[in-house]
Design an enzyme around this catalytic site. Structure first.
Site: not given
Length: 645
Positions: A309, A352
């Site tokens: 993330d 990401e």
């Protein structure tokens, strides 16, 4: 778990060297020492004046179980006899300021159910895995040349019981796995399952990185869930957050009263985007904590991949008015990926990342960050902006649908239609579509058709498969009652047929990461907002022609240039009546006309449906058929490769 006696560990190993089994030292381990059974507690608190273990077993008395400092750099340890699995505990830390603070164990593998915050002694050993067949099959396949369809979900809001309570890890075996199998998803991607205090952080603001959240059961329960996923051929990807953590008092924040896991410099310590603090990725002990954690999830939970993330937030310092790269993070990510792929070369490491940082999916030995996949955020943003635009104005932003092919092969991309795009007032995918009720469904079918035929692996957030009308509500579950409505049932049927077609059609995934797998037929018809292209597999006959119409107009006898095969069949039309469309389909076999068109050797004439996608498959090639220049027919790419894989 092979617990290491701290007194036998070289002083500098954890503090100065790459040590990726730190969970074997730290945490609470059920052991037998000098023929006495008990629990060995070990923790790193470099600026603590004194440390104790407290819990129900000593009535939370700070004075009873003082810990011994075993390295000058702040490793503390204590063996407590005659306590067992299931005991709750915390560390009582006397700070340099003389205060005593209570902290959960950073290496605890289990925790109390929120809102309680204590760690729980749990013996993580002993689960008997049954996924050897899965591992064997996984090693026989190349992840790059296989179909990949990822179902992203939030464990707590996919489905709830009638009384509103959560399904457990074990109960989700019966609820979720058959659903995923029915839809032919190859993987599930679960939003973070590390222990976290606040439900609405969705797990992205964690306190217990080694503890599978107890909201849904025990660590062994989660292992059983993963094991069952593997039994049915489903890979399991976890969201993982190595960039920042929450500031709750019982967690990692100011662990010993001073910045321990976070940066000391306030300018880079604070993460104003989420109200969290950033890990100090330049500190060896923090790197060992995080990389050990990644390997821990791989080794003990048999996870098949991580979606890392907020990589963009890691790569750049968040100092106001500055955009300077964080070399600590760059170095950490490379070290992380090297360690992960040394453990499992078939693992999925997905970044990401919304930046233009180069070589994200290039191996570290070639100068890259070392991931093997990256979310294509640019594609997602451009396509959704295009789809939200009124159809009559789409011709003015035509390039948003073609731009992605200029960089499609610069990285190994996953196309994400993720949770981020259906929350916080952004509307659901269905409700983003302009127009009336029928238009919305037709355009969502069209979007999915384009999604599954564009180069790149696929990811869809839960609810999109049946046209969730409301945006994601994280405190509720999906609107399963929508299946009572005909158009949602049509949408669901269409999605299942589309994903099945994708999986059995090699041209749609075999050359996802090679320019040879894609060729524009016509990328320039902005006036009609029609796009046509070819997807190509390894073999010449493995080719599909795709035509997408992003307006409501219907076109009869529309010419489409095609490779010179004798016939084409329409194998999917999103406007078919069984999917809720108007029925403007091409039922008959399409005979190729040997007249060049769209820079192809031949063409077919088809009906273009409103807001529709049509997929054509060649039936038979002419013997010795040649193009105008005399060469044999072969699909050639006309898109740009930037030298990656």
């Amino acid at each position: 778990m092979n617990v290491i006696n701290c007194e036998e560990v070289k002083r500098d190993e954890f503090h100065t060297e790459k040590y990726y089994e730190s969970y074997n030292i730290f945490g609470a381990h059920v052991v037998t020492e000098d023929e006495i059974q008990g629990v060995r507690f070990t923790v790193w608190a470099p600026h603590a004046k004194a440390m104790s273990v407290v819990g129900d077993f000593n009535e939370w008395d700070y004075e009873q179980h003082k810990m011994l400092q075993v390295t000058e750099e702040g490793i503390w340890s204590l063996f407590i006899p005659h306590i067992e699995e299931g005991e709750i505990y915390k560390y009582a830390i006397e700070t340099l300021a003389g205060d005593v603070i209570l902290k959960a164990d950073p290496y605890a593998v289990y925790a109390e159910v929120r809102p309680n915050t204590a760690s729980v002694v749990f013996d993580i050993k002993g689960y008997e895995w049954n996924d050897k067949n899965w591992n064997r099959k996984k090693k026989k396949k190349s992840i790059y040349k296989e179909a990949m369809t990822v179902y992203e979900l939030h464990f707590g809001s996919w489905k709830k019981k009638e009384d509103g309570t959560l399904y457990s890890y074990r109960e989700m075996v019966e609820e979720l796995i058959p659903y995923v199998v029915e839809h032919q998803f190859t993987h599930i991607e679960i939003m973070p399952l590390v222990e976290h205090p606040y439900d609405r952080s969705w797990g992205y603001q964690g306190t217990g990185y080694y503890a599978a959240t107890s909201r849904f059961g025990t660590p062994h329960d989660l292992m059983h869930f993963v094991d069952e996923c593997h039994k049915y051929g489903i890979g399991v990807i976890l969201d993982w957050v190595p960039g920042h953590f929450c500031k709750d008092a019982h967690g990692l924040y100011l662990f010993d009263g001073t910045p321990t896991y976070e940066y000391k410099d306030k300018d880079v310590q604070e993460n104003p985007v989420w109200g969290t603090v950033n890990f100090d990725l330049g500190k060896r002990e923090v790197r060992n904590f995080l990389i050990s954690n990644a390997l821990f999830w791989m080794r003990y939970f048999h996870i098949d991949g991580f979606r890392v993330d907020a990589v963009a937030n890691m790569l750049y310092w968040n100092k106001e008015g500055q955009e300077q790269s964080n070399e600590h993070a760059v170095s950490f990510l490379r070290e992380l990926n090297e360690a992960v792929f040394a453990e499992d070369e078939d693992f999925l490491m997905t970044a990401e990342d919304s930046t233009a940082w180069p070589l994200v999916t290039t191996p570290t030995y070639e100068g890259g960050l070392g991931f093997n996949y990256k979310w294509n955020m640019g594609w997602m943003n451009d396509v959704l902006k295009y789809m939200e635009c009124a159809p009559e104005y789409r011709k003015h932003i035509h390039e948003k649908m073609t731009f992605s092919l200029l960089y499609a092969y610069s990285e190994n991309f996953i196309l994400p239609l993720s949770h981020d795009e259906v929350v916080h007032g952004k509307k659901s995918l269905l409700n983003k579509m302009p127009g009336d009720y029928w238009d919305k469904f037709a355009q969502l079918r069209l979007l999915y058709g384009y999604f599954f035929t564009h180069p790149g692996k696929k990811l869809l957030f839960m609810g999109g498969e049946f046209g969730q009308f409301d945006e994601w509500k994280d405190l509720e579950d999906l609107d399963w009652n929508l299946h009572d409505f005909e158009m949602h049932r049509y949408m669901h049927d269409y999605f299942k047929e589309l994903i099945a077609l994708y999986k059995r059609s090699k041209p749609l995934w075999q050359l996802d990461h090679s320019p040879e797998g894609f060729q524009w037929i016509d990328a320039n018809n902005n006036e009609q907002s029609i796009f046509s292209f070819i997807r190509q597999g390894d073999k010449q006959e493995d080719a599909l022609v795709i035509v997408c119409n992003f307006t409501k107009a219907t076109y009869e006898n529309y010419k489409v240039g095609v490779p010179d095969f004798e016939y084409y069949n329409e194998i999917l039309n999103s406007d078919a009546q069984q999917y809720g469309g108007s029925g403007q389909v091409n039922k008959k076999r399409l005979k190729t006309i040997l007249e060049p068109y769209h820079n192809q050797a031949a063409h077919v004439e088809i009906t273009i449906p409103p807001f529709g996608v049509s997929i054509l498959r060649p039936v038979k090639t002419r013997k010795g058929s040649k193009k105008q220049d005399g060469s044999k027919t072969k699909v050639r790419s006309n898109v740009t490769s930037r030298g990656k894989r």
